[in-house]
Design an enzyme around this catalytic site. Sequence first.
Site, PDB file in Angstrom:
ATOM      1  N   SER A   1      29.472  36.682  29.827  1.00  0.00           N
ATOM      2  CA  SER A   1      30.330  36.027  30.911  1.00  0.00           C
ATOM      3  C   SER A   1      29.576  36.296  32.081  1.00  0.00           C
ATOM      4  CB  SER A   1      31.862  36.248  30.865  1.00  0.00           C
ATOM      5  OG  SER A   1      31.872  37.550  31.152  1.00  0.00           O
ATOM      6  N   ALA A   2      29.806  35.748  33.089  1.00  0.00           N
ATOM      7  CA  ALA A   2      28.892  35.778  34.438  1.00  0.00           C
ATOM      8  C   ALA A   2      27.641  35.804  34.414  1.00  0.00           C
ATOM      9  CB  ALA A   2      29.480  37.174  35.222  1.00  0.00           C
ATOM     10  N   CYS A   3      26.884  35.258  33.615  1.00  0.00           N
ATOM     11  CA  CYS A   3      25.295  35.066  33.529  1.00  0.00           C
ATOM     12  C   CYS A   3      24.873  33.755  33.802  1.00  0.00           C
ATOM     13  CB  CYS A   3      24.821  35.514  31.975  1.00  0.00           C
ATOM     14  SG  CYS A   3      24.989  37.256  31.994  1.00  0.00           S
ATOM     15  N   GLY A   4      25.979  32.604  34.102  1.00  0.00           N
ATOM     16  CA  GLY A   4      25.446  31.404  34.644  1.00  0.00           C
ATOM     17  C   GLY A   4      25.376  30.465  33.493  1.00  0.00           C
TER      18      GLY A   4
ATOM     19  N   THR B   1      27.248  27.844  32.260  1.00  0.00           N
ATOM     20  CA  THR B   1      27.567  26.541  32.598  1.00  0.00           C
ATOM     21  C   THR B   1      26.662  26.005  33.572  1.00  0.00           C
ATOM     22  OG1 THR B   1      29.882  27.031  32.306  1.00  0.00           O
ATOM     23  CG2 THR B   1      29.215  24.772  33.618  1.00  0.00           C
ATOM     24  N   ASN B   2      25.916  26.780  34.516  1.00  0.00           N
ATOM     25  CA  ASN B   2      24.927  26.351  35.437  1.00  0.00           C
ATOM     26  C   ASN B   2      23.600  26.017  34.542  1.00  0.00           C
ATOM     27  OD1 ASN B   2      26.784  26.952  37.488  1.00  0.00           O
ATOM     28  ND2 ASN B   2      25.481  28.881  38.263  1.00  0.00           N
TER      29      ASN B   2
ATOM     30  N   ASP C   1      15.133  26.455  39.033  1.00  0.00           N
ATOM     31  CA  ASP C   1      13.620  27.082  38.421  1.00  0.00           C
ATOM     32  C   ASP C   1      13.586  27.594  36.966  1.00  0.00           C
ATOM     33  OD1 ASP C   1      12.029  26.374  40.750  1.00  0.00           O
ATOM     34  OD2 ASP C   1      13.343  27.592  41.704  1.00  0.00           O
TER      35      ASP C   1
ATOM     36  N   ASN D   1      39.717  33.605  38.293  1.00  0.00           N
ATOM     37  CA  ASN D   1      39.656  33.175  36.726  1.00  0.00           C
ATOM     38  C   ASN D   1      40.089  31.815  36.886  1.00  0.00           C
ATOM     39  OD1 ASN D   1      38.691  33.011  34.342  1.00  0.00           O
ATOM     40  ND2 ASN D   1      40.602  33.720  33.458  1.00  0.00           N
TER      41      ASN D   1
ATOM     42  N   ARG E   1      22.251  40.242  31.611  1.00  0.00           N
ATOM     43  CA  ARG E   1      21.931  40.560  32.938  1.00  0.00           C
ATOM     44  C   ARG E   1      21.484  42.105  33.017  1.00  0.00           C
ATOM     45  NH1 ARG E   1      24.304  39.305  38.143  1.00  0.00           N
ATOM     46  NH2 ARG E   1      25.525  37.734  37.323  1.00  0.00           N
TER      47      ARG E   1
ATOM     48  N   ARG F   1      40.315  27.818  36.969  1.00  0.00           N
ATOM     49  CA  ARG F   1      39.740  27.112  36.041  1.00  0.00           C
ATOM     50  C   ARG F   1      40.029  25.512  36.296  1.00  0.00           C
ATOM     51  NH1 ARG F   1      36.740  29.591  31.689  1.00  0.00           N
ATOM     52  NH2 ARG F   1      37.283  31.935  32.030  1.00  0.00           N
TER      53      ARG F   1
ATOM     54  N   ASP G   1      29.693  25.993  26.021  1.00  0.00           N
ATOM     55  CA  ASP G   1      30.312  27.012  25.605  1.00  0.00           C
ATOM     56  C   ASP G   1      30.145  27.378  24.350  1.00  0.00           C
ATOM     57  OD1 ASP G   1      32.079  29.157  26.583  1.00  0.00           O
ATOM     58  OD2 ASP G   1      33.790  28.475  25.576  1.00  0.00           O
TER      59      ASP G   1
ATOM     60  N   TYR H   1      48.266  30.764  29.333  1.00  0.00           N
ATOM     61  CA  TYR H   1      46.946  30.657  29.817  1.00  0.00           C
ATOM     62  C   TYR H   1      45.999  30.220  28.794  1.00  0.00           C
ATOM     63  CZ  TYR H   1      42.151  31.660  30.986  1.00  0.00           C
ATOM     64  OH  TYR H   1      40.716  31.559  31.329  1.00  0.00           O
ATOM     65  N   GLY H   2      45.166  29.092  29.440  1.00  0.00           N
ATOM     66  CA  GLY H   2      44.200  28.302  28.461  1.00  0.00           C
ATOM     67  C   GLY H   2      43.611  28.983  27.290  1.00  0.00           C
TER      68      GLY H   2
ATOM     69  N   ARG I   1      42.194  35.665  29.359  1.00  0.00           N
ATOM     70  CA  ARG I   1      42.257  36.031  27.923  1.00  0.00           C
ATOM     71  C   ARG I   1      42.664  37.540  27.931  1.00  0.00           C
ATOM     72  NH1 ARG I   1      38.169  36.860  25.686  1.00  0.00           N
ATOM     73  NH2 ARG I   1      36.446  36.019  27.190  1.00  0.00           N
TER      74      ARG I   1
ATOM     75  N   HIS J   1      28.876  31.031  20.371  1.00  0.00           N
ATOM     76  CA  HIS J   1      29.451  31.245  21.565  1.00  0.00           C
ATOM     77  C   HIS J   1      28.107  30.656  22.548  1.00  0.00           C
ATOM     78  CE1 HIS J   1      31.593  33.367  25.441  1.00  0.00           C
ATOM     79  NE2 HIS J   1      31.348  32.151  25.406  1.00  0.00           N
TER      80      HIS J   1
ATOM     81  N   LYS K   1      38.708  29.092  21.780  1.00  0.00           N
ATOM     82  CA  LYS K   1      38.135  30.440  21.276  1.00  0.00           C
ATOM     83  C   LYS K   1      38.674  31.159  19.921  1.00  0.00           C
ATOM     84  CE  LYS K   1      35.813  31.314  25.075  1.00  0.00           C
ATOM     85  NZ  LYS K   1      34.321  31.135  25.229  1.00  0.00           N
TER      86      LYS K   1
HETATM   87  C1  OXD Z   1      34.939  32.971  28.257  1.00  0.00           C
HETATM   88  C2  OXD Z   1      35.125  31.476  28.460  1.00  0.00           C
HETATM   89  O1  OXD Z   1      35.882  33.816  28.591  1.00  0.00           O
HETATM   90  O2  OXD Z   1      34.301  30.552  28.250  1.00  0.00           O
HETATM   91  O3  OXD Z   1      33.809  33.000  27.430  1.00  0.00           O
HETATM   92  O4  OXD Z   1      36.531  30.919  29.040  1.00  0.00           O
HETATM   93 MN    MN Z   2      32.952  31.209  26.975  1.00  0.00          MN
END
Ligand code: OXD
Ligand code: MN
Length: 595
Positions: free
Chosen positions: A250-253, A255-256, A498, A370, A403, A372, A279, A199-200, A71, A228, A208
């Site tokens: 982003s980068a805080c997990g 999807t996990n 956990d 990135n 984070r 996907r 998302d 790009y997606g 993006r 979001h 988005k």
């Molecule tokens: C983001 C995504 O960038 O979900 O938040 O791709």
């Molecule tokens: Mn997102």
Amino acid sequence: MTLTTNQAVLKFVQDATDLTCPDQVVWIDGSEAQLETLRKEAMSTGELIKLNEEKLPGCYYHRSALNDVARVEGRTFICTRKQEDCGPTNNWMAPQEAYQVASDVLRGSMKGRTMYVIPFCMGPVASRFAKVGIEITDSIYVVVSMAIMTRVGKTVLDKLGDSNDFVRGLHGKCQLDEEKRYILQFPEDNAIWSVNSGYGGNVLLGKKCFALRIASFQGKNEGWMAEHMLILGIEYPDGQKKYVAAAFPSACGKTNLAMMLPPEYYSKKGYKVWTLGDDIAWLRIGADGRLYAVNPEAGFFGVAPGTNAKSNPNALACTHEGTIFTNVALNSKDKTVWWEGLTKTPPEGLLNWKGEPHDDSSKEKIAHPNSRFTAPAKNCPCIADNWEDPDGVPLSAIIFGGRRAKCAPLVYQSRDWDHGVFVGSIMASETTAAATGAVGVVRRDPMAMRPFIGYHVGDYFQHWIDMGKKMSNPPKVFHVNWFRTDEEGHFMWPGFGDNFRVLEWIIKRCEGQVEAAETAIGYVPKAEDICLDALDYEISEGRKFNVDTLREILTVDKDAWNADISSIEDFYATIGSRLPKELRSSLDKLEANLK
Ligand code: OXD
Ligand code: MN
């Protein structure tokens, strides 16, 4: 063949045709036969590569242009008529200028090409939450990806009928010129124009651009919210289900967490976690005064690197059928895919994301960081059976996260809704060494919506406050931080499955089953109320997690909070007079509490 007599839709398509001059116009009807014809055509040009039908049935591989892999926030504009309505978190361009600039790029750009018209629906078609869009594009990759990420085709036009209430999305790949790449949202016109990207995140306009930027503006005007957030359900051994929505930068997990497996200790007793979305959540107030959530999407557009059988087996399972992979590594021998973290060592015969044979001596990433997968939500082994319920699911809690190495405790609860809005508004995340080199730089990311609020951030906060007044039984609001570190930088909390232990405490609070300690920042658990049974985690060599460590990560570090106040003040100063008074007074109270 056109699929509708809706005059507004026909005019939109005609105007786009006049501007871009395609050789032909194809309406996407949603049939598998038509999608299959398009996939075949894309294979003949190399836009899609068919993957191993036995190992990855119905899966395809796609590479974007080298200069077009993420993006582009710097080239994303909110085009409100008045500049002051766009706010300090967005780039602004006047609508007239934006249409002009993009028209110049689009003019004649589809000559010799086909224009596809994709009727799509965000949310289950029969739902009162659902909204219709029409995306025009010259990319088959976009068509087949939209068919995974949204509901597409004739049924959507039937839902729309003669109505003018649809989002007009116009996408052209054009020259993929990054100097003239524009992602333009026109919230006051229900329109999105996206040029010079494939790009997606820039071109799957349902995601988005619509489901967050345009929808957040629609939500403000119509009394609902576009956020979001992931949505998950917790099932108890007696069959009861409770739902939460959670927003993380982003980068805080995210999807996990959405697809987490509870620790065996819990799953053996019959606890389960069900995914409803990873998302985006659209939120509406129900007749009972509670807040209901629907996932407007129908697929997952997930980051591939780091996804593996241990970190997220459910996400991995989603990608085994009917998935499109973008910019991962391609195994030229057996036509499968690979990315960093999938297995310890890369198999032989890989082509990197650029399509070059991978050289073992190379330090470059083989899959793009990135890269996907675009996978149907129905593939997910833990997808909730009610994930398409047109009424959505009632939320017990909203969870914000970030984070923060020192500042935020493992979990805390806001005093009430307005204070919860404050907690969301001051959300922040620290950059990681891996991402930037500069560790611990704080980026304020309110409600994880910084790049996605389609209007003024102050008005957005006010909308949150106003929504609270309309709910007789609002969700309780929490903040979590899985990332507290010790002096040597080790993560003190095990995270992953956990985290379920924290979710359990959150639901107990929502049900009034457990006390908490009131602190300067809100309610914090008593250590003995978070279950640590069968938790076995080594923070560092010889140092096991125990109730004392839990106590440590539940403390409110007043110095760290005091240091954060000035950064919050700076952020609030950019909002100026549109900052709701409730947030100002929450900040004043926080300052006073910390003294
Ligand atoms: C983001 C995504 O960038 O979900 O938040 O791709
Ligand atoms: Mn997102």
